[in-house]
Scaffold this motif. Structure first.
Motif, PDB file in Angstrom:
ATOM      1  N   THR A  94      -6.597  21.321  27.544  1.00 43.50           N
ATOM      2  CA  THR A  94      -7.499  21.316  26.579  1.00 43.50           C
ATOM      3  C   THR A  94      -8.098  19.939  26.553  1.00 43.50           C
ATOM      4  OG1 THR A  94      -5.780  20.203  25.077  1.00 43.50           O
ATOM      5  CG2 THR A  94      -5.891  22.916  24.839  1.00 43.50           C
ATOM      6  N   TRP A  95      -9.341  19.859  25.797  1.00 45.90           N
ATOM      7  CA  TRP A  95     -10.103  18.544  25.740  1.00 45.90           C
ATOM      8  C   TRP A  95      -9.144  17.499  24.967  1.00 45.90           C
ATOM      9  CZ3 TRP A  95     -13.046  14.980  26.888  1.00 45.90           C
ATOM     10  CH2 TRP A  95     -13.624  13.813  25.923  1.00 45.90           C
ATOM     11  N   ALA A  96      -8.288  17.848  24.123  1.00 46.88           N
ATOM     12  CA  ALA A  96      -7.399  17.148  23.491  1.00 46.88           C
ATOM     13  C   ALA A  96      -6.385  16.426  24.496  1.00 46.88           C
ATOM     14  CB  ALA A  96      -6.734  17.737  22.299  1.00 46.88           C
ATOM     15  N   ALA A  97      -5.620  17.275  25.171  1.00 47.14           N
ATOM     16  CA  ALA A  97      -4.838  16.840  26.368  1.00 47.14           C
ATOM     17  C   ALA A  97      -5.512  15.910  27.460  1.00 47.14           C
ATOM     18  CB  ALA A  97      -4.151  18.221  27.039  1.00 47.14           C
ATOM     19  N   TYR A  98      -6.725  16.436  27.719  1.00 42.52           N
ATOM     20  CA  TYR A  98      -7.265  15.337  28.398  1.00 42.52           C
ATOM     21  C   TYR A  98      -7.484  14.023  27.849  1.00 42.52           C
ATOM     22  CZ  TYR A  98     -11.125  13.487  31.482  1.00 42.52           C
ATOM     23  OH  TYR A  98     -11.769  12.654  32.377  1.00 42.52           O
ATOM     24  N   ARG A  99      -7.764  13.944  26.739  1.00 41.64           N
ATOM     25  CA  ARG A  99      -8.063  12.508  26.366  1.00 41.64           C
ATOM     26  C   ARG A  99      -6.770  11.693  26.353  1.00 41.64           C
ATOM     27  NH1 ARG A  99      -9.603  14.256  20.511  1.00 41.64           N
ATOM     28  NH2 ARG A  99      -9.267  12.022  20.158  1.00 41.64           N
ATOM     29  N   VAL A 100      -5.705  12.403  26.277  1.00 44.04           N
ATOM     30  CA  VAL A 100      -4.326  11.388  26.110  1.00 44.04           C
ATOM     31  C   VAL A 100      -3.984  11.238  27.555  1.00 44.04           C
ATOM     32  CG1 VAL A 100      -1.766  11.726  26.044  1.00 44.04           C
ATOM     33  CG2 VAL A 100      -3.310  12.810  24.231  1.00 44.04           C
ATOM     34  N   LEU A 101      -4.356  11.955  28.761  1.00 47.70           N
ATOM     35  CA  LEU A 101      -4.110  11.953  30.086  1.00 47.70           C
ATOM     36  C   LEU A 101      -5.213  10.675  30.418  1.00 47.70           C
ATOM     37  CD1 LEU A 101      -3.528  15.540  31.500  1.00 47.70           C
ATOM     38  CD2 LEU A 101      -1.869  13.720  31.270  1.00 47.70           C
ATOM     39  N   PHE A 102      -6.201  10.686  30.137  1.00 45.21           N
ATOM     40  CA  PHE A 102      -7.604   9.774  30.454  1.00 45.21           C
ATOM     41  C   PHE A 102      -7.043   8.364  29.837  1.00 45.21           C
ATOM     42  CE2 PHE A 102     -11.661   7.817  29.490  1.00 45.21           C
ATOM     43  CZ  PHE A 102     -12.056   7.931  30.643  1.00 45.21           C
ATOM     44  N   VAL A 103      -6.415   8.421  28.592  1.00 48.19           N
ATOM     45  CA  VAL A 103      -6.150   6.734  28.319  1.00 48.19           C
ATOM     46  C   VAL A 103      -5.002   6.386  29.144  1.00 48.19           C
ATOM     47  CG1 VAL A 103      -7.162   6.930  25.968  1.00 48.19           C
ATOM     48  CG2 VAL A 103      -4.682   7.510  26.338  1.00 48.19           C
ATOM     49  N   ILE A 104      -4.052   7.110  29.388  1.00 48.32           N
ATOM     50  CA  ILE A 104      -2.877   6.661  30.184  1.00 48.32           C
ATOM     51  C   ILE A 104      -3.377   6.524  31.542  1.00 48.32           C
ATOM     52  CG2 ILE A 104      -0.536   7.466  31.278  1.00 48.32           C
ATOM     53  CD1 ILE A 104      -0.409   9.293  28.685  1.00 48.32           C
ATOM     54  N   ARG A 149       0.481   3.694  20.936  1.00 49.72           N
ATOM     55  CA  ARG A 149      -0.600   3.149  21.518  1.00 49.72           C
ATOM     56  C   ARG A 149      -1.548   4.158  21.788  1.00 49.72           C
ATOM     57  NH1 ARG A 149      -4.309  -0.497  21.103  1.00 49.72           N
ATOM     58  NH2 ARG A 149      -4.854  -1.573  22.884  1.00 49.72           N
ATOM     59  N   ALA A 150      -1.151   5.068  22.335  1.00 53.52           N
ATOM     60  CA  ALA A 150      -1.971   6.235  22.776  1.00 53.52           C
ATOM     61  C   ALA A 150      -2.656   7.081  21.709  1.00 53.52           C
ATOM     62  CB  ALA A 150      -0.774   7.503  23.638  1.00 53.52           C
ATOM     63  N   ALA A 151      -2.182   7.197  20.533  1.00 50.87           N
ATOM     64  CA  ALA A 151      -2.675   7.672  19.522  1.00 50.87           C
ATOM     65  C   ALA A 151      -3.758   6.833  19.076  1.00 50.87           C
ATOM     66  CB  ALA A 151      -1.691   7.591  18.287  1.00 50.87           C
ATOM     67  N   GLU A 152      -3.540   5.471  19.026  1.00 53.80           N
ATOM     68  CA  GLU A 152      -4.567   4.350  18.714  1.00 53.80           C
ATOM     69  C   GLU A 152      -5.888   4.680  19.601  1.00 53.80           C
ATOM     70  OE1 GLU A 152      -2.831   0.580  18.908  1.00 53.80           O
ATOM     71  OE2 GLU A 152      -1.551   0.997  17.077  1.00 53.80           O
ATOM     72  N   LEU A 153      -5.607   4.555  20.832  1.00 52.89           N
ATOM     73  CA  LEU A 153      -6.596   4.673  21.977  1.00 52.89           C
ATOM     74  C   LEU A 153      -7.449   5.831  22.037  1.00 52.89           C
ATOM     75  CD1 LEU A 153      -5.020   2.456  24.904  1.00 52.89           C
ATOM     76  CD2 LEU A 153      -6.643   1.786  23.120  1.00 52.89           C
ATOM     77  N   THR A 154      -6.822   7.024  21.650  1.00 57.37           N
ATOM     78  CA  THR A 154      -7.644   8.373  21.577  1.00 57.37           C
ATOM     79  C   THR A 154      -8.218   8.599  20.349  1.00 57.37           C
ATOM     80  OG1 THR A 154      -5.560   9.530  20.864  1.00 57.37           O
ATOM     81  CG2 THR A 154      -6.072   9.388  23.548  1.00 57.37           C
ATOM     82  N   GLY A 155      -7.726   7.570  19.137  1.00 56.38           N
ATOM     83  CA  GLY A 155      -8.184   8.081  18.001  1.00 56.38           C
ATOM     84  C   GLY A 155      -7.500   9.301  17.335  1.00 56.38           C
TER      85      GLY A 155
END
Length: 175
Positions: free
Chosen positions: A59-69, A79-85
């Motif tokens: 999903t796009w949401a999962a990708y956003r988490v992977l992208f910030v990591i 911190r992952a929550a903060e950076l992904t919004g």
């Protein structure tokens, strides 16, 4: 504009005119802006999900988490929550499938053994390296209708909204 000529693309203009009639003194420009931003955001999300991420069983949401990591390195879930919004609960819900897929591991923090850090596995890195070019190509297709100056201006204006006092209040509420 009459209701029979309504389309997804022109609804923001229609809503603004209708709101002006129904609620005199309301800020139609602010309403039009928020409706337009929301609609573009939903179309982007749908397109990213349908075109890039669902075919990869993600999903796009999962990708956003992977992208910030991928970019920021090992992070706490907060911190992952903060950076992904995203909210902390969204990160928690996304973490289960990411762990199961073997894209992310949780490891104890060197500074605080009670705290967990999220890190990409080699498989997670491989996934992001594979998907990012397709994601970025789609982003470029969305942006191609704007000139370079318009892109820079839009980025600047959106950042101005992101750094507004109201945005800061909302970020504080989410913590």
């Amino acid at each position: 504009m009459t209701e029979e000529h309504l389309e997804y693309r022109n609804f923001a203009d229609f809503a603004s005119a209708k709101v002006a009639d129904l609620v005199p003194g309301s800020d139609q420009t602010a309403n039009r802006l928020s409706v337009a931003l929301n609609r573009v955001s939903h179309l982007l999300t749908y397109d990213f999900d349908a075109t890039v991420h669902r075919p990869e069983e993600s999903t796009w949401a999962a990708y956003r988490v992977l992208f910030v990591i991928w970019l920021a390195g090992p992070l706490t879930p907060v911190r992952a929550a903060e950076l992904t919004g995203m909210g902390k609960s969204a990160i928690s819900n996304l973490l289960k499938p990411l762990l199961k897929q073997g894209y992310v591991i949780q490891e104890a923090s060197a500074e605080d053994r009670r705290s967990k850090l999220l890190a990409l596995t080699p498989e997670g890195t491989e996934y992001v390296n594979k998907v990012f070019p397709r994601q970025n190509e789609l982003e470029a297709r969305w942006a191609e209708s704007l000139t370079s100056i318009e892109k820079d201006l839009l980025i600047s204006l959106l950042n101005k909204l992101l750094n507004s006092p109201r945005a800061e209040e909302v970020r504080e509420q989410r913590r």
